[in-house]
Design a protein around this motif. Structure first.
Motif, PDB file in Angstrom:
ATOM      1  N   PHE A 170      37.712 -26.152  -6.509  1.00  8.50           N
ATOM      2  CA  PHE A 170      36.858 -25.038  -6.913  1.00  8.50           C
ATOM      3  C   PHE A 170      37.534 -23.709  -6.602  1.00  8.50           C
ATOM      4  O   PHE A 170      37.496 -22.787  -7.420  1.00  8.50           O
ATOM      5  CB  PHE A 170      35.508 -25.122  -6.203  1.00  8.50           C
ATOM      6  N   ARG A 171      38.177 -23.604  -5.446  1.00  5.27           N
ATOM      7  CA  ARG A 171      38.894 -22.365  -5.107  1.00  5.27           C
ATOM      8  C   ARG A 171      39.966 -22.074  -6.159  1.00  5.27           C
ATOM      9  O   ARG A 171      40.137 -20.934  -6.595  1.00  5.27           O
ATOM     10  CB  ARG A 171      39.520 -22.479  -3.716  1.00  5.27           C
ATOM     11  N   GLU A 172      40.677 -23.093  -6.584  1.00  4.94           N
ATOM     12  CA  GLU A 172      41.711 -22.912  -7.598  1.00  4.94           C
ATOM     13  C   GLU A 172      41.099 -22.509  -8.932  1.00  4.94           C
ATOM     14  O   GLU A 172      41.666 -21.691  -9.676  1.00  4.94           O
ATOM     15  CB  GLU A 172      42.523 -24.200  -7.749  1.00  4.94           C
ATOM     16  N   GLU A 173      39.923 -23.080  -9.248  1.00  4.06           N
ATOM     17  CA  GLU A 173      39.237 -22.710 -10.486  1.00  4.06           C
ATOM     18  C   GLU A 173      38.874 -21.229 -10.494  1.00  4.06           C
ATOM     19  O   GLU A 173      39.113 -20.525 -11.488  1.00  4.06           O
ATOM     20  CB  GLU A 173      37.969 -23.558 -10.645  1.00  4.06           C
ATOM     21  N   VAL A 174      38.300 -20.740  -9.393  1.00  6.11           N
ATOM     22  CA  VAL A 174      37.918 -19.333  -9.301  1.00  6.11           C
ATOM     23  C   VAL A 174      39.160 -18.454  -9.385  1.00  6.11           C
ATOM     24  O   VAL A 174      39.205 -17.466 -10.140  1.00  6.11           O
ATOM     25  CB  VAL A 174      37.162 -19.053  -7.988  1.00  6.11           C
ATOM     26  N   ARG A 175      40.174 -18.794  -8.618  1.00  5.23           N
ATOM     27  CA  ARG A 175      41.409 -17.996  -8.570  1.00  5.23           C
ATOM     28  C   ARG A 175      42.066 -17.925  -9.949  1.00  5.23           C
ATOM     29  O   ARG A 175      42.515 -16.853 -10.390  1.00  5.23           O
ATOM     30  CB  ARG A 175      42.363 -18.608  -7.549  1.00  5.23           C
ATOM     31  N   ARG A 221      24.404 -21.284 -10.409  1.00  7.88           N
ATOM     32  CA  ARG A 221      25.313 -22.438 -10.392  1.00  7.88           C
ATOM     33  C   ARG A 221      24.921 -23.464  -9.331  1.00  7.88           C
ATOM     34  O   ARG A 221      25.450 -24.566  -9.330  1.00  7.88           O
ATOM     35  CB  ARG A 221      26.745 -21.977 -10.117  1.00  7.88           C
ATOM     36  N   GLY A 222      24.043 -23.077  -8.427  1.00 12.03           N
ATOM     37  CA  GLY A 222      23.632 -24.004  -7.379  1.00 12.03           C
ATOM     38  C   GLY A 222      24.765 -24.394  -6.453  1.00 12.03           C
ATOM     39  O   GLY A 222      24.800 -25.522  -5.943  1.00 12.03           O
ATOM     40  N   LEU A 223      25.681 -23.452  -6.198  1.00 14.94           N
ATOM     41  CA  LEU A 223      26.830 -23.768  -5.356  1.00 14.94           C
ATOM     42  C   LEU A 223      26.414 -23.994  -3.903  1.00 14.94           C
ATOM     43  O   LEU A 223      25.450 -23.393  -3.416  1.00 14.94           O
ATOM     44  CB  LEU A 223      27.857 -22.633  -5.403  1.00 14.94           C
ATOM     45  N   SER A 224      27.178 -24.815  -3.216  1.00 14.48           N
ATOM     46  CA  SER A 224      26.964 -24.995  -1.781  1.00 14.48           C
ATOM     47  C   SER A 224      27.309 -23.717  -1.043  1.00 14.48           C
ATOM     48  O   SER A 224      27.961 -22.810  -1.594  1.00 14.48           O
ATOM     49  CB  SER A 224      27.852 -26.131  -1.261  1.00 14.48           C
ATOM     50  N   LEU A 225      26.881 -23.634   0.208  1.00 14.97           N
ATOM     51  CA  LEU A 225      27.175 -22.455   1.022  1.00 14.97           C
ATOM     52  C   LEU A 225      28.673 -22.193   1.070  1.00 14.97           C
ATOM     53  O   LEU A 225      29.126 -21.061   0.867  1.00 14.97           O
ATOM     54  CB  LEU A 225      26.617 -22.643   2.440  1.00 14.97           C
ATOM     55  N   TRP A 226      29.463 -23.229   1.316  1.00 13.12           N
ATOM     56  CA  TRP A 226      30.902 -23.028   1.452  1.00 13.12           C
ATOM     57  C   TRP A 226      31.528 -22.638   0.120  1.00 13.12           C
ATOM     58  O   TRP A 226      32.444 -21.798   0.078  1.00 13.12           O
ATOM     59  CB  TRP A 226      31.571 -24.283   2.012  1.00 13.12           C
ATOM     60  N   GLN A 227      31.044 -23.182  -0.991  1.00 13.94           N
ATOM     61  CA  GLN A 227      31.581 -22.789  -2.291  1.00 13.94           C
ATOM     62  C   GLN A 227      31.228 -21.342  -2.624  1.00 13.94           C
ATOM     63  O   GLN A 227      32.021 -20.636  -3.252  1.00 13.94           O
ATOM     64  CB  GLN A 227      31.059 -23.730  -3.379  1.00 13.94           C
ATOM     65  N   GLN A 228      30.056 -20.888  -2.188  1.00 12.77           N
ATOM     66  CA  GLN A 228      29.724 -19.472  -2.370  1.00 12.77           C
ATOM     67  C   GLN A 228      30.684 -18.593  -1.582  1.00 12.77           C
ATOM     68  O   GLN A 228      31.133 -17.550  -2.066  1.00 12.77           O
ATOM     69  CB  GLN A 228      28.288 -19.214  -1.918  1.00 12.77           C
ATOM     70  N   VAL A 229      31.004 -19.007  -0.347  1.00 12.56           N
ATOM     71  CA  VAL A 229      31.980 -18.271   0.452  1.00 12.56           C
ATOM     72  C   VAL A 229      33.318 -18.218  -0.279  1.00 12.56           C
ATOM     73  O   VAL A 229      33.966 -17.171  -0.373  1.00 12.56           O
ATOM     74  CB  VAL A 229      32.143 -18.920   1.845  1.00 12.56           C
ATOM     75  N   ILE A 230      33.740 -19.366  -0.813  1.00 15.33           N
ATOM     76  CA  ILE A 230      35.006 -19.422  -1.546  1.00 15.33           C
ATOM     77  C   ILE A 230      34.998 -18.443  -2.711  1.00 15.33           C
ATOM     78  O   ILE A 230      35.964 -17.694  -2.916  1.00 15.33           O
ATOM     79  CB  ILE A 230      35.255 -20.861  -2.052  1.00 15.33           C
ATOM     80  N   PHE A 231      33.912 -18.441  -3.489  1.00 14.48           N
ATOM     81  CA  PHE A 231      33.853 -17.536  -4.642  1.00 14.48           C
ATOM     82  C   PHE A 231      33.994 -16.083  -4.216  1.00 14.48           C
ATOM     83  O   PHE A 231      34.799 -15.332  -4.785  1.00 14.48           O
ATOM     84  CB  PHE A 231      32.544 -17.732  -5.416  1.00 14.48           C
TER      85      PHE A 231
END
Length: 404
Positions: free
Chosen positions: A12-17, A71-81
């Protein structure tokens, strides 16, 4: 909180980046770095268009439940975004108050009709929001609100009279969520209601406040017989205090982790200037810069821990210790960074660049950082308020005596 990223999180981090790298090009590349604190006036229309591009690709309201357009992202995925967004130096958003504050509040407290009416417009960045909390005599002491609203029996509308101040971006907003006193004779936390009020109407006068940083993102807003529909009260009439405090609980959410990335970029720019002008050779300056770097690492770690506590239900973001400690920590850190930036700049930091028309001036990034960061320990809950929260609600100390 386990900070070890799973394979899906790394993907997911790579997708956002990757998405940001592919889209922050061409006309959008010119927006990099624009619109931060003290610079909200920069390229507003272009940043609005960028935010709508984000919406078209599903990058707004990423933490909202999918049934409400997120998007219903998890807490950690929100941090990543938010971290990757900040690292890309993408422009600041134009609807933080709608997306990060009002939206989650409506999801928690609003009626189904209110959610259906407003949430899609926030996700799509079609309607922008301002916050009508502070007043001339009700800033840190929000319970002293004097703006009043009454129901007009002939129309079923709320009629609002009063004044709000320090209303961020009200001059660019379509709506304002307003805390108003709706029960005659009520005092303090009682008798307040949380109203949704359109700003484009007779009876609303928005007056920008010019700042030292040369922008005017804060405003005074005067309501004189302004109106809003009777069903645009969130929660029960007279019980708006709980809704208002619930909203503040969302104020220090995951987007603040992106803030620490921006802080790191600012710190690096001060270090670069110190290397360029030789002030890095001063052991006192070098020690202060090293201290700021270490402190920022601690602040980020604490912020992650705080979010984990809130997510796990172990702490109240609105009134608990985690949010207050984090606000105290980052506000003091950022103000200190501004002071160190001026020490590094030396005499050069005392000179502003004149602009046209005559009498105008422009500031460099470090001058703007210094001036705007003086407000960090005041807005969003002053240091004194945060310390009182910790003393009274966490440590159980007696309440601060009120003056006569």
């Amino acid at each position: 909180m386990d900070l070890t990223e799973s394979a899906p999180d790394r993907a997911f981090r790579e997708e956002v980046r990757t998405w940001l790298a592919e889209h922050l090009v061409g006309e959008w590349a010119d927006l990099r770095g624009l619109g931060g604190p003290g610079r909200e006036h920069e390229a507003h229309e272009a940043r609005l268009a960028w935010n709508r591009l984000l919406a078209d690709h599903g990058w707004t309201a990423v933490g909202w439940p999918t049934e409400h357009g997120g998007r219903g992202l998890s807490l950690w995925q929100q941090v990543i975004f938010h971290e990757e967004y900040a690292r890309s130096n993408a422009p600041a958003g134009v609807n933080h108050l709608g997306e990060q504050l009002l939206g989650p509040t409506l999801i928690a407290f609003g009626t189904e009709e209110q959610k259906a009416r407003f949430l899609p417009e926030i996700v799509a960045v079609r309607e922008l929001w301002a916050q009508g909390y502070s007043e001339p005599n009700a800033g840190s002491d929000l319970a002293n609100v004097q703006t009043r609203a009454r129901l007009d029996d002939s129309t079923g509308e709320w009629v609002i009279d009063g004044q709000k101040v320090w209303t961020s971006l009200a001059h660019l907003s379509d709506w304002c969520f307003v805390v108003a006193r709706t029960e005659a004779g009520s005092t303090r936390h009682n008798g307040l209601s949380f109203l949704l009020v359109p700003l484009d109407q007779e009876g609303v006068d928005v007056r920008p406040i010019e700042q030292l940083t040369s922008g005017s993102e804060f405003n005074e807003v005067f309501f004189t017989g302004a109106r809003t529909a009777g069903d645009l009260v969130v929660g029960e009439p007279g019980r708006g205090w709980g809704v208002a405090m619930g909203l503040l609980g969302f104020e220090r959410g995951v987007s603040t982790l992106g803030q620490t990335v921006g802080f790191a970029r600012e710190l690096e720019s001060v270090v670069d200037r110190a290397r360029t002008n030789g002030s890095i050779d001063d052991p006192v300056v070098r020690d202060r810069l090293a201290g700021l770097k270490a402190e920022l690492s601690v602040i980020r770690s604490y912020a992650l821990r705080s979010l984990a506590l809130v997510s796990g239900g172990e702490d109240s973001a609105a009134g608990g210790g985690a949010g207050s400690i984090f606000k105290l920590a980052w506000a003091t850190w950022h103000r200190t960074l501004g002071e160190v930036a001026m020490d590094v700049a030396g005499a050069e930091g005392l000179l502003a660049r004149p602009t046209q028309p005559a009498g105008g001036y422009d500031l460099d990034d470090h001058q703007r950082l210094f001036l705007f960061s003086r407000a960090d320990t005041i807005y969003g809950g002053s240091d004194e308020v945060q310390k009182n929260i910790l003393a009274e609600r966490v440590l159980g100390l007696p309440r601060e005596p009120k003056g006569a």
